[in-house]
Design a protein around this motif. Structure first.
Motif, PDB file in Angstrom:
ATOM      1  N   LEU B  18       0.847  -1.187   0.000  1.00 44.35           N
ATOM      2  CA  LEU B  18       0.000   0.000   0.000  1.00 44.35           C
ATOM      3  C   LEU B  18       0.881   1.235   0.000  1.00 44.35           C
ATOM      4  CD1 LEU B  18      -2.777  -0.952   2.532  1.00 44.35           C
ATOM      5  CD2 LEU B  18      -2.850  -0.998   0.059  1.00 44.35           C
ATOM      6  N   SER B  19       0.503   2.202  -0.808  1.00 47.68           N
ATOM      7  CA  SER B  19       1.275   3.442  -0.819  1.00 47.68           C
ATOM      8  C   SER B  19       0.656   4.384   0.207  1.00 47.68           C
ATOM      9  CB  SER B  19       1.206   4.065  -2.196  1.00 47.68           C
ATOM     10  OG  SER B  19      -0.135   4.320  -2.504  1.00 47.68           O
ATOM     11  N   ASN B  20       1.380   5.433   0.506  1.00 46.36           N
ATOM     12  CA  ASN B  20       0.911   6.359   1.518  1.00 46.36           C
ATOM     13  C   ASN B  20       0.752   7.743   0.898  1.00 46.36           C
ATOM     14  OD1 ASN B  20       0.206   7.460   3.916  1.00 46.36           O
ATOM     15  ND2 ASN B  20       2.283   7.501   4.735  1.00 46.36           N
ATOM     16  N   LEU B  21      -0.464   8.126   0.661  1.00 49.29           N
ATOM     17  CA  LEU B  21      -0.772   9.453   0.118  1.00 49.29           C
ATOM     18  C   LEU B  21      -1.507  10.198   1.222  1.00 49.29           C
ATOM     19  CD1 LEU B  21      -0.516  10.868  -2.667  1.00 49.29           C
ATOM     20  CD2 LEU B  21      -2.747   9.975  -3.238  1.00 49.29           C
ATOM     21  N   PHE B 347      -4.645  21.250  -2.736  1.00 49.67           N
ATOM     22  CA  PHE B 347      -4.314  20.345  -1.642  1.00 49.67           C
ATOM     23  C   PHE B 347      -2.922  19.758  -1.893  1.00 49.67           C
ATOM     24  CE2 PHE B 347      -8.480  19.842   0.483  1.00 49.67           C
ATOM     25  CZ  PHE B 347      -9.287  20.480  -0.444  1.00 49.67           C
ATOM     26  N   VAL B 348      -2.119  19.681  -0.846  1.00 55.11           N
ATOM     27  CA  VAL B 348      -0.777  19.108  -0.972  1.00 55.11           C
ATOM     28  C   VAL B 348      -0.793  17.750  -0.267  1.00 55.11           C
ATOM     29  CG1 VAL B 348       1.685  19.443  -0.521  1.00 55.11           C
ATOM     30  CG2 VAL B 348       0.207  21.434  -0.914  1.00 55.11           C
ATOM     31  N   TYR B 349      -0.453  16.697  -0.989  1.00 50.68           N
ATOM     32  CA  TYR B 349      -0.382  15.350  -0.435  1.00 50.68           C
ATOM     33  C   TYR B 349       1.061  14.883  -0.478  1.00 50.68           C
ATOM     34  CZ  TYR B 349      -5.463  14.986  -0.842  1.00 50.68           C
ATOM     35  OH  TYR B 349      -6.813  15.181  -0.704  1.00 50.68           O
ATOM     36  N   SER B 350       1.538  14.306   0.604  1.00 49.91           N
ATOM     37  CA  SER B 350       2.868  13.686   0.538  1.00 49.91           C
ATOM     38  C   SER B 350       2.663  12.253   0.053  1.00 49.91           C
ATOM     39  CB  SER B 350       3.552  13.719   1.899  1.00 49.91           C
ATOM     40  OG  SER B 350       2.918  12.845   2.789  1.00 49.91           O
ATOM     41  N   TYR B 351       3.549  11.792  -0.797  1.00 50.03           N
ATOM     42  CA  TYR B 351       3.431  10.443  -1.366  1.00 50.03           C
ATOM     43  C   TYR B 351       4.536   9.555  -0.818  1.00 50.03           C
ATOM     44  CZ  TYR B 351       2.860   6.701  -4.776  1.00 50.03           C
ATOM     45  OH  TYR B 351       2.650   5.484  -5.359  1.00 50.03           O
TER      46      TYR B 351
END
Lengths: 23, 351
Positions: B18-21, B347-351
């Motif tokens: 699973l990735s983390n967004l 919106f800023v999401y860290s990946y």
């Protein structure tokens, strides 16, 4: 992918195409 | 401007890892005009060069400085009155320089936005006007654009000086057909790639201006947009999207596609499609590719993220309570996803 799909591969394609292309 | 942290997003659960967004911040533009684009840019603010976010609304372009803990403060705004802004064109390694495209449906003008070091005074200058079909900002303060119709078609490469006050212009050989998009070739800074309306991929040598090859990639993928190319072991790997692509039942909805081309023989082979997970539909609306990550906004208002190497869709960002997504970019400096909505929210999401 193999040479049968894509033909002979050249690592120096950029330089070779540059020398073959019209200036 | 409000700050949000930690809101979870829907992750595609059918992949092995699973990735983390994760949502880290939100920028809210108080302007009532429609938001059109976002990007990152290096800018000198109060004597320090730092990575800033740049947002574009219809008649304003704003620069946001990073504060502590993922907060952002608007530091500069450029105003436009006559022609609306269509997109931001970043010049990736430049500082205090960014280009924007203005127009209605098609690009009519490209302008350079800059500020002088001494007084941090905001400036802008006209770079190009006319019937502009495709444009891309390149490394080393360069910009490539194609303009004109079939008979007076021209491809120009411009190099800006550090301050943005002057530019050098070079003409690249025209493929004599409409260019839809340009893409850089990762690992080969003198090569430039383009896709054309007649389903050709063209390659230029940026140093000499020569058109090296024009290669047909098949009419099944008409009007493909090239996003990125990678040169490896004598082959070119090209990421394409198909804004006009139809759903193919056996493949789901392919949004991006990776093909491999032998530039010497002009032969190409499909490597893999990047499709939506089952149960999700939509066509490509807007997208961005950085390294091995591809993100697309779909006509359904959802954003999908793929890992190009693994081939999976790694994350889905569904429309939130504010509305559909309308544009998406990877930040130039870190692995953050910048996702925007028409109402002015980014919106800023860290990946």
């Amino acid at each position: 992918c193999s040479e049968s799909d894509l033909g002979p591969i050249s690592l120096n394609w950029f330089e070779e195409l540059t020398s073959e292309a019209p200036p | 401007q409000t700050k949000v942290r930690g809101d979870p997003v829907e992750i595609w659960h059918d992949s092995l890892e699973l990735s983390n967004l994760q949502l880290v911040s939100k920028l809210k533009n108080p302007s009532n005009s429609c938001s059109v684009d976002v990007s990152t840019v290096w800018w000198e603010v109060t004597g320090c060069k730092e990575s800033c976010i740049i947002t574009a609304c219809e008649f304003t372009v704003s620069l946001w400085k990073s504060l502590d803990d993922w907060q952002w403060r608007k530091v500069h705004t450029w105003h436009f009155t006559e022609i609306p802004v269509l997109q931001i064109i970043p010049l990736w390694d430049a500082c205090n320089l960014v280009c924007i495209a203005l127009g209605h449906l098609e690009i009519r003008e490209i302008r350079l936005l800059f500020s002088s070091g001494e007084d941090e005074c905001l400036k802008q200058s006209l770079v190009k006007s006319g019937n502009i079909k495709a444009v891309l900002g390149l490394r080393h303060k360069r910009l490539v654009c194609s303009n004109g119709t079939l008979h007076d078609h021209q491809v120009d490469l411009m190099t800006f000086s550090g301050s943005g006050r002057s530019k050098e212009k070079q003409t690249l050989m025209s493929p004599e057909e409409t260019i839809l998009a340009f893409a850089e070739v990762q690992g080969m800074q003198d090569a430039l790639l383009g896709t054309t309306l007649m389903s050709n991929i063209v390659i230029w040598n940026l140093k000499t201006g020569q058109l090296l090859k024009k290669m047909q990639i098949g009419t099944a993928y008409q009007a493909s947009i090239c996003h990125k190319a990678y040169s490896d072991m004598g082959l070119l790997f090209v990421v394409l999207s198909h804004p006009h692509g139809k759903e193919i039942e056996s493949m789901g909805s392919p949004i991006f596609r990776l093909i491999v081309i032998n530039p010497k023989t002009a032969l190409s082979v499909d490597v893999r499609p990047y499709s939506l997970p089952q149960g999700h539909t939509g066509r490509f609306l807007d997208g961005d590719v950085k390294d091995n990550l591809a993100a697309a906004v779909l006509t359904s208002g959802t954003i999908a993220v793929w890992d190009l190497f693994l081939g999976h869709c790694r994350a889905l960002l569904l429309p939130n309570s504010d509305g559909n997504w309308s544009f998406v970019k990877w930040s130039g400096t870190d692995s953050c996803l910048l996702a925007g909505q028409k109402n002015g929210s980014v919106f800023v999401y860290s990946y």
